[in-house]
Design an enzyme around this catalytic site. Structure first.
Site, short mmCIF file in Angstrom:
data_model
loop_
_atom_site.label_atom_id
_atom_site.label_comp_id
_atom_site.label_asym_id
_atom_site.label_seq_id
_atom_site.Cartn_x
_atom_site.Cartn_y
_atom_site.Cartn_z
N ARG A 78 0.86 -1.20 0.00
CA ARG A 78 0.00 0.00 0.00
C ARG A 78 0.89 1.25 0.00
O ARG A 78 1.81 1.35 0.81
CB ARG A 78 -0.88 -0.01 1.25
CG ARG A 78 -2.01 0.97 1.21
CD ARG A 78 -2.85 0.85 2.47
NE ARG A 78 -3.72 -0.31 2.50
CZ ARG A 78 -4.33 -0.74 3.61
NH1 ARG A 78 -4.16 -0.10 4.75
NH2 ARG A 78 -5.11 -1.81 3.57
N ARG A 147 -2.33 6.66 9.41
CA ARG A 147 -2.36 6.13 8.03
C ARG A 147 -2.45 7.29 7.02
O ARG A 147 -2.37 8.45 7.37
CB ARG A 147 -3.58 5.21 7.88
CG ARG A 147 -3.64 4.07 8.90
CD ARG A 147 -2.64 3.01 8.55
NE ARG A 147 -2.78 1.82 9.38
CZ ARG A 147 -3.52 0.75 9.09
NH1 ARG A 147 -4.28 0.73 8.00
NH2 ARG A 147 -3.54 -0.30 9.88
N LYS A 211 -4.34 1.27 14.69
CA LYS A 211 -4.30 2.20 13.57
C LYS A 211 -4.98 3.53 13.91
O LYS A 211 -5.84 3.58 14.81
CB LYS A 211 -4.96 1.58 12.35
CG LYS A 211 -6.39 1.14 12.59
CD LYS A 211 -7.07 0.56 11.35
CE LYS A 211 -6.59 -0.81 10.99
NZ LYS A 211 -7.45 -1.47 9.98
N LYS A 213 -6.55 7.26 11.91
CA LYS A 213 -6.89 7.79 10.60
C LYS A 213 -7.35 9.25 10.67
O LYS A 213 -8.14 9.60 11.55
CB LYS A 213 -7.99 6.94 9.96
CG LYS A 213 -7.53 5.49 9.78
CD LYS A 213 -8.54 4.62 9.10
CE LYS A 213 -7.93 3.27 8.79
NZ LYS A 213 -8.89 2.36 8.12
N CYS A 431 -15.24 -3.25 -1.07
CA CYS A 431 -13.88 -3.51 -0.59
C CYS A 431 -13.27 -4.65 -1.40
O CYS A 431 -13.98 -5.34 -2.14
CB CYS A 431 -13.89 -3.86 0.89
SG CYS A 431 -14.48 -5.54 1.19
N CYS A 437 -8.00 -10.83 0.43
CA CYS A 437 -8.14 -10.45 1.84
C CYS A 437 -8.33 -11.69 2.72
O CYS A 437 -9.30 -12.44 2.56
CB CYS A 437 -9.32 -9.50 2.03
SG CYS A 437 -9.47 -9.05 3.76
N CYS A 476 -16.67 -8.54 5.00
CA CYS A 476 -16.68 -8.87 6.44
C CYS A 476 -17.01 -7.59 7.20
O CYS A 476 -17.08 -6.52 6.61
CB CYS A 476 -15.33 -9.46 6.86
SG CYS A 476 -14.10 -8.23 7.32
N CYS A 480 -14.09 -1.83 5.62
CA CYS A 480 -13.14 -1.11 4.75
C CYS A 480 -13.83 -0.26 3.68
O CYS A 480 -13.26 0.71 3.20
CB CYS A 480 -12.19 -2.11 4.10
SG CYS A 480 -11.24 -3.03 5.31
#
Ligand code: SRM
Ligand code: SF4
Length: 566
Positions: A78, A147, A211, A213, A431, A437, A476, A480
């Protein structure tokens, strides 16, 4: 310090981070190991901070097992792209790296970044070095750090784009980890012999609990879904100038089935700050989360839970203590939409920008639809910028009137001239999910387009083909594709089965609500058909789908994250 920490109480990732020698781990040894296509288990956590995830091809899983082979390991890389902005030269480099080392596609993500999929271990270093040659990096694109920082993507829509882009870029730089591990491992910088020379003034030696954001928005455009961010800055514009930002904290989407203590949550406003205060506000919010976030259970460690555990007033006062001053009162603002507006827009400087719908964010050549080739030619021939949006789309920005004509001709030549796209499809996000994934229970990117075709035919029967409705699918509940902010949201439960959520609103300021669980495709269509018919007949003037389903009591509005059922 390690003597005073009871590691047994903490999540195992905490010790890994602490022992990693500022994110070095044993990555050098893992990369050199010729026996396996994987890296050591501990390194799979540390590599995230370097922007890469170990994965395997899930389509091949059973067959590889049958043949007693290890999984077909490869890596997702990424790239950190603050505000999504790259030059044509950088685009061309990503295009070429995807052909040389990855699966020949580029994935434009929901955070305005690029992903390459399918990079094998022995090509990792060459890929990172190729990115570095075009002045791009993957530092902190993943991991327990800040991120990719998002912002409004269209210079023609807002004259203030350059300013918010600069703000996003500066936040990203300010919150970057300072360890030299990345430069040593991937770019062959001389080793720092004594790791004590590395210091992480913001993160410390265990980085963040989880994480983090950040996004910057310019109302009326909520294209980064600012309320889903840990930290958001909402630009307040007076007399065409940004006079400051409303500061919002505590958004997040991730949930886990079977754990009702996990939930999506919208960020709340804690005050207003001046443009020159943005970096220190961002830093202090990070510090309060660093020192108070849950390091025992990673499912409960995002800022949203820290805030709900201690209360928003406590959080605000902790940040203000570190700042040494109080926030000003927030200022009024209005958001009108959360997706992207497709098509050409002329900027105040007479340059043009085209927002191009990229289904599932996947830039690829498929049959006669040669999007990847088209964009390669645009990057070679047309002066301008490429700006990735937070909805997996692309803005070809700042092109002259002649450039506009040329872009149109190139898109036509490669069969990708935007045609008749429904209002539903334009506002779709899926996603990645399968096949890469590792957390996916069901398809998303590979399935949503065909489901939309079926829903479109229902919409068409009711004259709603052009109506803009936000629809999102994830494989899931991690969120995302920010499905909990969609007017129609699908979350994968198992192969071919999805939970259906309704009642998010068109400007991304309300969570949706679980309508029906574990539906097959036939059941989804059977559920949506009468609601769409009712909407076509009984909506009030201008009423959006998400508001209608609440007014008609198909679902009740979700007023706070902790009430969310999944
Ligand atoms: Fe995500 C994990 C893909 C945006 C919440 N996300 C993953 C991983 C890395 C799976 C894993 O951990 O093994 C996925 C890789 C799939 C693949 O094969 O590519 C993945 N996330 C993505 C992307 C590529 C989705 C897309 O199709 O665009 C997005 C990359 C963004 C970027 O460029 O940085 C992506 N992920 C998001 C967002 C949306 C956003 O950031 O605006 C969210 C919800 C917002 C939030 O963070 O609350 C999101 N991803 C998660 C979570 C749940 C986190 C949580 O708080 O519970 C996970 C799982 C985890 O962290 O344990 C996750
Ligand atoms: Fe994977 Fe789930 Fe994220 Fe989709 S939402 S990319 S299935 S982790």
């Amino acid at each position: 310090m390690s003597d005073t920490i009871n590691w047994a109480e903490l999540s195992e990732v905490e010790k890994l981070k602490y022992d990693s020698n500022y994110l070095r781990g044993t990555l050098v040894e893992s990369l050199a190991n010729p026996i396996t296509g994987s890296i050591a288990p501990g390194d799979t956590q540390i590599s995230k901070f370097h922007g890469m995830y170990q994965q395997f091809d899930r389509d091949l899983e059973k067959e590889r097992k049958r043949q007693k082979l290890e999984p077909a390991y490869s890596f997702l890389i990424r790239v950190r792209v603050p505000g999504g902005l790259v030059t044509p030269k950088q685009w061309l480099q990503m295009d070429s790296l995807s052909d040389q080392y990855a699966n020949h596609t580029l994935k434009l993500t929901t955070r305005q970044a690029f992903q390459l999929h399918g990079v094998i271990k022995t090509n990792l270093k060459k890929t990172i070095q190729g990115m570095n040659a075009a002045l791009m990096d993957t530092i902190a694109a993943c991991g327990d750090v800040n991120r990719n920082v998002m912002c409004h993507p269209n210079p023609a829509e807002s004259e203030l784009h350059a300013e918010v882009y600069d703000t996003a870029r500066r936040i990203s730089e300010h919150l970057l980890p300072s360890t030299r591990a990345y430069h040593e491992i991937w770019l062959d910088e001389k080793l720092v012999a004594d790791s004590k020379k590395d210091v992480e003034p913001i993160y410390g030696d265990r980085y963040l609990p989880r994480k983090f954001k950040v996004a910057v928005a310019i109302p009326p455009y909520n294209d980064s879904d600012i309320f889903s961010q840990d930290l958001g800055f909402i630009a307040i514009v007076e007399n065409s100038q940004i006079v400051g930002y409303n500061v919002i904290v505590g958004g997040g989407m991730g949930t886990t089935f079977g754990m009702p203590e996990t939930y999506p949550r919208l960020a709340e406003i804690i005050g207003f700050c001046l443009p020159e205060q943005v970096l220190e506000v961002a830093e202090k919010v990070v510090l309060v989360q660093r020192d108070n976030g849950n390091r025992q259970n990673r499912k409960l460690s995002r800022l949203k839970y820290t805030i709900d555990n201690h209360g928003i007033a406590w959080f605000k006062s902790e940040v203000e203590k570190l700042l040494g001053y109080a926030f000003q009162e927030p200022k009024p603002y209005t958001f009108t939409r959360n997706g992207d507006r497709m098509g050409w827009t002329k900027g105040a400087d007479s340059n043009w920008s085209l927002t191009l719908f990229v289904e599932g964010g996947r830039v690829a050549d498929r049959g006669d639809f040669k999007l990847k080739s088209a964009l390669r030619e645009v990057a070679k021939k047309v002066e301008g910028q490429f700006i990735l949006t937070g909805n997996q789309n692309l803005v070809i920005a700042n092109v002259s009137a002649d450039g506009k004509t040329e872009v149109g001709e190139i898109l036509k030549k490669y069969g990708v001239l935007p045609g008749e796209i429904s209002g539903l499809r334009k506002n779709s996000i899926a996603c990645v999910a399968l096949n890469t994934c590792g957390l996916a229970f069901a398809e998303a990117e590979r399935y949503l387009p065909s489901l939309i075709t079926k829903i479109e035919s229902i919409l068409d029967q009711h004259g709603l083909f052009q109506d803009e409705i936000v629809i999102r699918m994830t494989g899931c509940p991690n969120g995302c594709g920010r499905p909990y902010l969609a007017e129609i949201g699908f979350v994968g439960k198992s192969e071919g089965h999805y939970n259906l959520y309704l009642g998010g609103n068109f400007n991304g300021t309300r969570l949706n609500t679980l309508y029906k669980e574990t539906l097959t495709e036939d059941e989804i269509l059977a559920e949506l058909n009468p609601i769409i018919a009712d909407y076509a007949q009984n909506r009030t003037d201008g009423e959006k789908f998400g508001d209608f389903v609440i007014r008609k009591k198909y679902v009740n509005a979700t007023l706070k994250g902790s009430d969310f059922k999944h």
